[in-house]
Design a protein around this motif. Structure first.
Motif, PDB file in Angstrom:
ATOM      1  N   ARG A  18       0.833  -1.211   0.000  1.00 14.15           N
ATOM      2  CA  ARG A  18       0.000   0.000   0.000  1.00 14.15           C
ATOM      3  C   ARG A  18       0.859   1.247   0.000  1.00 14.15           C
ATOM      4  N   LEU A  19       1.956   1.202   0.787  1.00 12.86           N
ATOM      5  CA  LEU A  19       2.831   2.360   0.830  1.00 12.86           C
ATOM      6  C   LEU A  19       3.501   2.607  -0.519  1.00 12.86           C
ATOM      7  N   SER A  20       3.874   1.521  -1.189  1.00  9.35           N
ATOM      8  CA  SER A  20       4.477   1.665  -2.520  1.00  9.35           C
ATOM      9  C   SER A  20       3.488   2.295  -3.495  1.00  9.35           C
ATOM     10  N   LEU A  21       2.238   1.780  -3.448  1.00  7.42           N
ATOM     11  CA  LEU A  21       1.205   2.354  -4.322  1.00  7.42           C
ATOM     12  C   LEU A  21       0.949   3.816  -3.988  1.00  7.42           C
ATOM     13  N   LEU A  22       0.919   4.091  -2.662  1.00  5.85           N
ATOM     14  CA  LEU A  22       0.713   5.475  -2.248  1.00  5.85           C
ATOM     15  C   LEU A  22       1.864   6.360  -2.705  1.00  5.85           C
ATOM     16  N   GLY A  23       3.081   5.784  -2.631  1.00 10.75           N
ATOM     17  CA  GLY A  23       4.228   6.546  -3.107  1.00 10.75           C
ATOM     18  C   GLY A  23       4.133   6.852  -4.583  1.00 10.75           C
ATOM     19  N   LEU A  24       3.649   5.874  -5.356  1.00 10.56           N
ATOM     20  CA  LEU A  24       3.459   6.120  -6.792  1.00 10.56           C
ATOM     21  C   LEU A  24       2.416   7.195  -7.016  1.00 10.56           C
ATOM     22  N   SER A 247      -0.047   9.833   3.510  1.00 14.22           N
ATOM     23  CA  SER A 247       1.219   9.119   3.330  1.00 14.22           C
ATOM     24  C   SER A 247       1.930   8.903   4.661  1.00 14.22           C
ATOM     25  N   ARG A 248       1.904   9.913   5.508  1.00 14.90           N
ATOM     26  CA  ARG A 248       2.587   9.783   6.799  1.00 14.90           C
ATOM     27  C   ARG A 248       1.849   8.835   7.745  1.00 14.90           C
ATOM     28  N   GLN A 249       0.551   8.761   7.633  1.00 15.77           N
ATOM     29  CA  GLN A 249      -0.181   7.789   8.435  1.00 15.77           C
ATOM     30  C   GLN A 249       0.172   6.367   8.007  1.00 15.77           C
ATOM     31  N   GLU A 250       0.326   6.164   6.694  1.00 16.41           N
ATOM     32  CA  GLU A 250       0.784   4.858   6.212  1.00 16.41           C
ATOM     33  C   GLU A 250       2.192   4.550   6.719  1.00 16.41           C
ATOM     34  N   LEU A 251       3.054   5.566   6.703  1.00 19.53           N
ATOM     35  CA  LEU A 251       4.405   5.380   7.199  1.00 19.53           C
ATOM     36  C   LEU A 251       4.403   5.057   8.691  1.00 19.53           C
TER      37      LEU A 251
END
Length: 536
Positions: A18-24, A247-251
């Motif tokens: 999910r973080l990778s997708l969010l990063g994209l 993004s930061r919540q995912e992190l």
């Protein structure tokens, strides 16, 4: 224990994906890809899909709005301000006042007058010593017509009816019709010339009010545009803050999982938590900034309370793309010197001073004034025979007045000459200031365009930096603080890019304002021309 670890690993894998997708998504939404204008516009519109808690509209307020309370375009904001801004309405009222002022002065100078009068008087003096008793009566009326002509001639036509009787003589009649003409032999009477100068200057006042009304419209358009685009900036910053917060919540979730696996430390978790809290605070500030920006915009529109969920949207791909200015600054400067309304206003005021100078020169001259009259009147004998007006007389005269030294008028003439010279220098100074404003506005456009190109490159670098930081963190090479720094860098560059894109439009509008070429709609021109076209 193994099952728990498997679940944890599975959860960790899910979060990493999910973080990778969010990063994209984070990377694509903040960048300007090739073909990328349409994609970026779509992403911006998606980021603007944010519900904002604002007070509800009452029914009366909703009816007063000329635009949809849910989606306000820049064009609608300008149209609403055009019909509702109180200061702009006052500028039209001043044009009406100036036009009526011309009519008033013209009427006072040329409008004929007709005056009626009636008088009755009686005396009764008792006998005193050797003076016998004396009684007398006098009764009469008058009609006077007066007309001033544009060449300075004054005509007066008067009819007097006067019947008198006394104890010492019979009834007498002194009725008569008199025509009187007065005018200066060389030029015009000084008093008349001064009043005529007031009329000329009042006509120039009307032209000044006309130009001020059109200039007020251009100033209003720039003011609305700046307020509107500032609201768009604030609204887009909310989208950026929300993306960063997500993004930061995912992190944070990922860091907690890694902490539970013993890969990360408690300090890493606390750092990310602090950053999440900081971004939540930034989002609150961004929403407050948006509400303040919308309130400022609606204040210009003279609308007291912000409507519920006001949305402003601006697509630079097609809005305001045909702004009328040239890449050559000299060409823009020539247009500014020709079209700026404040220059027209100053020239009208200079013409007024020239009129005052001519009047001052005229007042120094001492005029010879001619006056003549012709009168037909009654015989002053028997009343029954007096109405034939058989008696005639006439008179002619010249008058000349010479003030001792005539110092007052001469000093006024010298003062008017100094004022003319001062105003001519001020006009040249204004032209130089216009040139400075045009050059500054054009330089701001060029500098903003260059900043956009630099920011586009920085966006690519910031996206790549964030992507590498995320991959390094997932592999345990880097700490969460480096990912947070990369996110901060990308967020800062993206905010600057969003602001600069809109700053370019503001800079272009400021150039149009400096040139005096902001388009004026037919409705405004029609209102102004109606008062200017009045034949007075």
């Amino acid at each position: 224990m193994k099952i728990t670890n498997r679940k944890t690993v599975r959860k960790l894998s899910t979060i990493i994906i999910r973080l990778s997708l969010l990063g994209l998504f984070f990377t694509s939404s903040f960048g300007l890809e090739e073909p990328a204008l349409e994609e970026r516009v779509a992403q911006i519109k998606e980021a603007l899909n944010t519900e904002i808690e604002l007070p509800e509209l009452d029914s009366k307020t909703a009816e007063e709005l000329a635009f949809s309370p849910f989606d306000l375009s820049l064009e609608e904001a300008i149209e609403y301000a055009m019909t509702n801004n109180l200061s702009f309405k006052n500028s039209l009222a001043l044009l009406e006042v100036a036009s009526r002022g011309v009519n008033s002065i013209k009427a006072g100078l040329y409008e004929p007058s007709l005056q009626f009068g009636y008088n009755k008087r009686a005396n009764n003096n008792p006998a005193q010593g050797f003076i016998p008793q004396f009684t007398s009566q006098n009764e009469g009326g008058s009609v006077n017509y007066n007309q001033q002509f544009s060449d300075g001639t004054n005509l007066s036509l008067t009819y007097n009816s006067s019947n008198s009787s006394s104890s010492l003589r019979n009834q007498l009649n002194n009725s008569g019709l008199q025509l009187q003409i007065r005018r200066a032999l060389f030029g015009k009477n000084n008093t008349f010339y001064a009043n005529e100068t007031r009329l000329r200057n009042s006509r120039l006042d009307k032209k000044i009010a006309y130009f001020e009304y059109l200039d007020a419209y251009q100033a209003l358009v720039l003011k609305v545009t700046e307020a509107y685009l500032n609201a768009v900036k604030a609204q887009r910053q909310i989208g950026v803050s929300q993306s960063v917060l997500s993004s930061r919540q995912e992190l944070l979730d990922l860091t907690k999982v890694k902490f539970s696996l013993g890969v990360s430390t408690k300090l890493d978790v606390l750092r990310v938590e602090v950053q999440v809290a900081g971004e939540e605070e930034a989002l609150i500030k961004a929403r407050n900034t948006l509400e303040n920006s919308l309130d400022s915009l609606l204040n210009i529109l003279n609308y007291d309370y912000p409507p519920q969920q006001v949305k402003v949207s601006f697509d630079e791909a097609y809005e305001l793309t045909s702004l009328d200015y040239d890449a050559n600054v000299n060409s823009n400067l020539k247009r500014a010197l020709k079209q700026r309304y404040d220059l027209h206003i100053f020239k009208c005021k200079l013409d007024q001073q020239k009129n005052s100078l001519r009047n001052a020169a005229e007042q120094v001259k001492n005029k010879v004034e001619f006056s003549g009259s012709v009168r037909r009147h009654a015989t002053d004998d028997v009343f029954s025979r007096s109405q034939d007006f058989s008696d005639r007389n006439w008179s002619m005269g010249l008058s000349y007045t010479q003030p001792l030294g005539n110092r007052k008028n001469r000093e006024n003439l010298f003062s008017q000459r100094v004022k003319i010279n001062t105003s001519e220098r001020n006009l040249e100074e204004l032209k130089l200031r216009v040139g400075l404003e045009v050059r500054n506005a054009q330089r701001n456009i060029v500098a903003t365009q260059e900043r956009i190109r630099v920011l586009e490159k920085n966006l690519d670098r910031a996206k790549e930096n964030l992507k590498l930081a995320q991959l390094s963190y997932e592999k345990g090479i880097k700490s969460s603080i480096e990912v947070l720094d990369a996110q901060d860098d990308l967020q800062e560059v993206n905010k600057n890019y969003i602001n600069t894109i809109l700053d370019l439009k503001i800079a272009e509008f400021r150039l149009l304002r400096a040139m005096g070429t902001i388009g004026i709609p037919d409705l405004i021109l029609k209102k102004a021309d109606q008062w200017l076209a009045i034949n007075n």
